[in-house]
Design a protein around this motif. Structure first.
Motif, PDB file in Angstrom:
ATOM      1  N   TRP A  78      -5.045  14.841  -0.653  1.00 31.81           N
ATOM      2  CA  TRP A  78      -4.647  13.178  -0.467  1.00 31.81           C
ATOM      3  C   TRP A  78      -5.744  12.526  -0.522  1.00 31.81           C
ATOM      4  CZ3 TRP A  78      -0.345  11.455  -0.009  1.00 31.81           C
ATOM      5  CH2 TRP A  78       1.691  13.046   0.322  1.00 31.81           C
ATOM      6  N   ILE A  96      -6.775   7.834  -0.996  1.00 29.77           N
ATOM      7  CA  ILE A  96      -6.711   6.363  -0.409  1.00 29.77           C
ATOM      8  C   ILE A  96      -7.267   5.979  -1.689  1.00 29.77           C
ATOM      9  CG2 ILE A  96      -7.660   6.296   1.142  1.00 29.77           C
ATOM     10  CD1 ILE A  96      -5.469   4.300   2.561  1.00 29.77           C
ATOM     11  N   HIS A  97      -6.545   5.214  -2.067  1.00 30.45           N
ATOM     12  CA  HIS A  97      -7.388   3.841  -2.745  1.00 30.45           C
ATOM     13  C   HIS A  97      -6.806   2.914  -3.719  1.00 30.45           C
ATOM     14  CE1 HIS A  97     -10.921   3.421  -6.059  1.00 30.45           C
ATOM     15  NE2 HIS A  97      -9.440   3.005  -7.120  1.00 30.45           N
ATOM     16  N   GLY A  98      -7.247   1.498  -3.932  1.00 29.58           N
ATOM     17  CA  GLY A  98      -7.197   0.595  -3.868  1.00 29.58           C
ATOM     18  C   GLY A  98      -5.496  -0.009  -3.708  1.00 29.58           C
ATOM     19  N   GLY A  99      -5.802   0.741  -2.008  1.00 30.92           N
ATOM     20  CA  GLY A  99      -4.060   0.070  -0.981  1.00 30.92           C
ATOM     21  C   GLY A  99      -3.206   1.011  -1.448  1.00 30.92           C
ATOM     22  N   GLY A 100      -3.246   2.589  -1.946  1.00 33.27           N
ATOM     23  CA  GLY A 100      -2.399   3.237  -2.377  1.00 33.27           C
ATOM     24  C   GLY A 100      -2.329   4.527  -1.963  1.00 33.27           C
ATOM     25  N   PHE A 101      -1.252   5.005  -2.052  1.00 41.04           N
ATOM     26  CA  PHE A 101      -2.094   7.219  -1.332  1.00 41.04           C
ATOM     27  C   PHE A 101      -1.767   7.872  -1.907  1.00 41.04           C
ATOM     28  CE2 PHE A 101      -0.967   5.435   2.709  1.00 41.04           C
ATOM     29  CZ  PHE A 101      -1.949   5.148   3.640  1.00 41.04           C
ATOM     30  N   TYR A 102      -2.450   8.787  -2.500  1.00 38.96           N
ATOM     31  CA  TYR A 102      -2.367   9.630  -3.758  1.00 38.96           C
ATOM     32  C   TYR A 102      -2.004  10.892  -3.447  1.00 38.96           C
ATOM     33  CZ  TYR A 102      -3.485   5.917  -6.473  1.00 38.96           C
ATOM     34  OH  TYR A 102      -3.805   4.518  -7.017  1.00 38.96           O
ATOM     35  N   HIS A 103      -1.480  11.753  -3.768  1.00 37.28           N
ATOM     36  CA  HIS A 103      -0.988  12.947  -3.808  1.00 37.28           C
ATOM     37  C   HIS A 103      -1.883  13.771  -4.998  1.00 37.28           C
ATOM     38  CE1 HIS A 103       1.290  16.907  -2.369  1.00 37.28           C
ATOM     39  NE2 HIS A 103       0.016  17.413  -1.687  1.00 37.28           N
TER      40      HIS A 103
END
Ligand code: HEC
Length: 395
Positions: A54, A56-63
């Motif tokens: 997991w 977080i980058h550029g204001g978003g969460f990524y999975h």
């Protein structure tokens, strides 16, 4: 038509492209190595998922999830990463041809190293570019390739040979770029000839409803790991041309290897850190190597320099007029030079004084005149250096 002038623009635009694509390529490459090293065991129990992360980058969460070999079904859209690498090579190779092959007698040949015609230098350079990849690839595919330890030793030997040969064929500057180009070519060929074709085979197998052969994944990973350790050394080689103290020394091939080693060690530190096994010994050794170089490469005082009387401005100007100003003037007369290189004008006293310290850097290591094309004598070199050392007096 002023060819040299248009070549300058081509140089700028291709270099710009080379930097942009190189950043994109190295960025994705570092990103995926880091991702791979920092995967955690999957939570949702899918047996095909090897790990996940997991972020977080550029204001978003990524999975993100990495599949062991492959997912059960191929998604409709699959992102490939290859044009960053291909364009880095296309632009880099074009730049190499434009500068080092088109002006081989200035940039590749140094009669003090080996006196050869420009065409022979270009031929040798091309043969080394191709040969480097062929030998490297054969080593990886040979029995050695199954043993990472032995393969790494073979790679180091290959780099030592490449550095030694290049530095005994070409000017220091040309040799460093040559080895950089060879290494960069190997890295891109790893993508184009091994990683991408392997991935294609994997995708084809899945489209045909078969389980992909895991060997393609293994091979791809091996090459990708090589690439990661080569990245820092290559970047040094690409910028080395600005630093004559590195390529200008008599032992330049050792300097090349030492700095490449330092770069690989620093990369190793970051790889281990991502695996949670940070070990400061690696950057510490790298630092020791660099500090040792800083001291080892200190310019030796020139014989008789201290006692020599300081030359007058008129003499300095006479020397630069003869040895430098064919290129470093408002209207250069040297073929292939459109404007004073790097904006360094050495055709009038004011400008000569302005550039005194830069001249010292270039003169000490005999980086200028390039390949000593204007046949500057050691005596003249010592005179100019004595003048700079005395504070570049105006009279
Ligand atoms: C054959 C043409 C030629 C001659 C002759 C020549 N130079 Fe240069 N010089 C160049 C080129 C080309 C560059 C730019 C190198 C590069 O691309 O990094 C350069 C760059 C420089 C720089 C700037 C280096 C930097 O990167 O900041 C200095 C200083 C310099 N030369 C000094 C001299 C001096 C002093 C002489 C005479 C002893 C001399 N040059 C003779 C072609 C020449």
């Amino acid at each position: 038509m002023d060819l040299a002038y248009f070549a300058e623009w081509a140089n700028l635009l291709i270099r710009w492209l080379h930097l942009i694509t190189g950043i994109a390529w190295i960025g994705t490459s570092f990103y995926f190595i880091g991702l791979d090293n920092q995967l955690e065991p999957p939570r949702d129990g899918n047996p095909r998922v090897k790990g996940e992360q997991w972020s977080i980058h550029g204001g978003g969460f990524y999975h993100k999830q990495k599949y062991l070999v492959a997912p059960e079904r191929l998604p409709e859209k699959l992102h490939w990463f290859k044009w960053e690498a291909y364009w880095t090579w296309i632009s880099g190779f074009s730049l190499f041809v434009l500068i080092y092959w088109a002006n081989a007698s200035t940039y590749l040949v140094d009669p003090a190293v080996l006196d050869m015609p420009a065409w022979a230098a270009v031929l040798a350079s091309a043969a080394l570019l191709v040969g480097g990849w062929v030998v490297y690839d054969l080593l990886c595919r040979s029995k050695l390739g199954e043993d990472e330890g032995k393969l790494s030793i073979a790679m180091v030997v290959l780099l030592v040979v490449a550095a030694f040969v290049a530095c005994h064929l070409f000017s220091g500057r040309g040799a460093f770029l040559q080895v950089g180009a060879m290494t960069g070519t190997i890295m891109v060929a790893n993508v184009a000839m091994v990683i991408i074709p392997g991935q294609r085979k994997m995708v084809e197998a899945m489209r045909a409803g078969q389980e992909p052969d895991p060997k393609y994944g293994r091979w791809g990973k091996q090459r990708s790991v090589h690439n990661t350790y080569l990245t820092l050394p290559v970047l040094f080689l690409m910028i080395s041309t600005h630093y004559p103290m590195t390529f200008g020394s008599a032992w330049n091939w050792v300097v090349l290897l030492a700095i490449a080693l330092a770069g690989a060690l620093v990369r190793q530190y970051f790889v281990l850190r991502q695996l949670g096994r940070a070990n400061l010994a690696y950057p510490a050794v790298a630092a020791v190597v660099v500090v040792a170089l800083v001291f080892a490469l200190r310019p030796a005082p020139r014989a008789g320099l201290a006692s020599a009387e300081v030359p007058a401005m008129a003499e300095v100007q006479a020397i630069t007029a003869a040895r430098c100003a064919t290129c470093h003037a408002a209207n250069p007369t040297f073929e292939g030079i459109a404007a004073a290189p790097k904006g360094v004008h050495l055709d009038n006293p004011q400008q000569i004084r302005r550039w005194a310290q830069s001249m010292r850097q270039q003169l000490e290591n005999e980086a200028m005149p390039p390949g000593n094309v204007t046949e500057m004598t050691p005596e003249e070199r010592a005179r100019l250096l004595a003048w700079v050392a005395a504070g570049a007096p105006a009279r």
